[in-house]
Design an enzyme around this catalytic site. Sequence first.
Site, short mmCIF file in Angstrom:
data_model
loop_
_atom_site.label_atom_id
_atom_site.label_comp_id
_atom_site.label_asym_id
_atom_site.label_seq_id
_atom_site.Cartn_x
_atom_site.Cartn_y
_atom_site.Cartn_z
CG ASP A 12 0.39 6.75 3.63
OD1 ASP A 12 -0.82 6.53 3.80
OD2 ASP A 12 1.00 7.73 4.12
CD GLU B 1 -4.09 6.79 1.52
OE1 GLU B 1 -5.01 7.31 2.15
OE2 GLU B 1 -2.94 7.30 1.45
NE ARG C 110 -3.48 2.17 2.98
CZ ARG C 110 -3.18 3.40 3.44
NH1 ARG C 110 -1.95 3.76 3.66
NH2 ARG C 110 -4.17 4.25 3.69
C1 GLC Z 1 -2.68 8.37 4.60
C2 GLC Z 1 -3.14 7.57 5.81
C3 GLC Z 1 -3.53 8.52 6.89
C4 GLC Z 1 -2.34 9.38 7.25
C5 GLC Z 1 -1.77 10.07 6.00
C6 GLC Z 1 -0.43 10.66 6.27
O1 GLC Z 1 -3.69 9.12 4.06
O2 GLC Z 1 -4.19 6.73 5.45
O3 GLC Z 1 -3.99 7.85 8.03
O4 GLC Z 1 -2.71 10.35 8.18
O5 GLC Z 1 -1.58 9.16 4.94
O6 GLC Z 1 0.57 9.68 6.30
#
Ligand code: GLC
Length: 649
Positions: free
Chosen positions: A283, A325, A281
């Site tokens: 991020d 994501e 994943r």
């Molecule tokens: C992504 C995560 C979230 C986090 C952000 C910063 O969106 O899902 O929980 O706050 O990244 O890393």
Amino acid sequence: MYQYKLHQQINQLCTFHKLDIAGSDSAFYIRLIANAAALQELYWSIYGSLPAGELKFAELLGLLVKTHQERAASLKSRDLQKEKEGVWFLSNQLTGMSLYVDRFCGNLSNLPGKLDYLQGLGVNFLHLMPVFESPAGESDGGYAVSDFRKVDPRFGTLADLKTVQQRMQQQEMYLMTDIVLNHTSHRHEWAQKAKAGDKTYQDYFYMYNDRAVPDLFDETMPEIFPESAPGNFTFVPECNKWVMTVFHNYQWDLNYTNPAVFVAMLDTIFFYANLGVDILRIDAPAFIWKQLGTTCQNLPQAHQLLRLIKQCVHIAAPGMALLGEAIVAPKEIMKYFGTDAFTAKECDVAYNATQMALQWDALATGDTRVMLAAQQELQQKPFGTTWINYTRCHDDIGLGYDDSMIAAAGYNAYQHRKFLKDYYSGNHPLSDAAGALFSVNPKTQDARISGTLASLCGLEKALELQNNAAIDMAIARILLMQAQSMFLGGIPMLFYGDELGYTNDYSYLNDPGKSYDNRWMHRPVMDWSKAEKREEEGSVESRIFSATQRMIQIRKQLSVLSDLKNCTWLNPHNIHVAGFLRAYNDERVYCLFNFNRKASFITWHAFKEHGRVPVALYDYWSGKTYKVGPDHEYLVLEPYQFCILEPER
Ligand code: GLC
């Protein structure tokens, strides 16, 4: 294209590392040679003009060889098996769950003991929320990593993580972990060195002597956490500089204009690949490239970097798929699957964040037209890629779909979003939801929504009132929401606790490391005695758990539910009902979802518009068979009822 110099360079590298290119290393060698030109072109498009560029490219090629050589034989044979299956992650056999290891079962060494619980539910794919080292009190739920290779002691050790992976592999389960690509914790070694004045590491971040450049950036960059972390820069007193911190002030943005950062993070990606991660994943990929005068989100260079990562992973660890994501506008999310020559060659999987939010929209309004208006866009997803479909995750719900989609249903976008925010934060007379607004932006009044699936569906208030009718209605809503995610196409991803109907946990307010972030209200600590109640017939836990389990079983039974780009939305004969047909070869299944708090009527004509007209329909959910009637007669769906209808043969 044949490239003499590049191919010589690769051959020399392979000879140096004693690869058996005609034998056991031949598949790797073929992948490397076949993709080398594209790889170099991508790399060059980003780093070609830099003096250090060439040197780092040689390092990158070396990393590919090293990763291949260090990859365990068991992982290589799993890679091969996945290759033979075709696009393995499109399968209807996969059902995921996302969980915090500590909040779910204490630590990693307890997790193998919980695999039976998960498999009993039907889950065979786990997203472990970040377990690598992140400072307590400023960890952003693990998304502020201070060491990408050391498991945080509160979860256990790297050896424990390896044991979990092995046990999961033995039990034919799949593993997803995160790579937090956009930033590090300010306590990461690179950041510490930068603070101490080391120029090499200051260049790993966006650091400035004064506010001149930061002010320019701030003119066009939106704020992610306007309440708890306003602005996009933080002053670092140790070195007297400003550093870019798009998320929290303790999360320093990595500077990918520096090829050393890219190669170091690629090395980390390969570290996870060789741990046996099945889906990585990525991020916050939308944020990885910054440019003055832009929002610093979704920039073309961010896509080039992701394509480059995809090529590298495909060569050295082909069984690992990539999830981007990207929780951004619908059109932008779609681009993470790749565009033009790179269609289906960027991220393999993306969160269906648009659909998720639209389901919440339909649940509040009882009107599915906004959801329907979005499908034209969502249906553009290329073959060979898939969604993560979900109703809740660890993050907030953003109402990020287009104004035009809301307008297509005849609503005013501002008023409509205001209604949804009021509805889910419990500030509307018609609402029995118990959620809260997250990250309210005082300048724009923008806000997202926090709360568990159960609380947002009304279970928290219904239980408080001990109102059985309201409890029934809340459960029906929970199941409706889960069902649509389950049958739409893509990997359904449950969020731990939702299978038992967990309501909000307000204890985060007593923890100063969490109280500033209300997303913690929907991140429960599992109480295993509550889980036991799933065995008590008639209990809320049992009703939700067994229904979720049954949905997963039905999904596994019907191969037409694999994501083969085989979903056609039905014409909207009733605005309260969302419906689609999943069809492949001879198999056909109609899935219908009534978002109305009252019964809804659907003309039988709805089943006569897509090829062969069925005579009777068998509902996998209720076990009933319906005879398809004339157009002026109706299929009646009870409040919040859904059905999974297969034409009888
Ligand atoms: C992504 C995560 C979230 C986090 C952000 C910063 O969106 O899902 O929980 O706050 O990244 O890393």
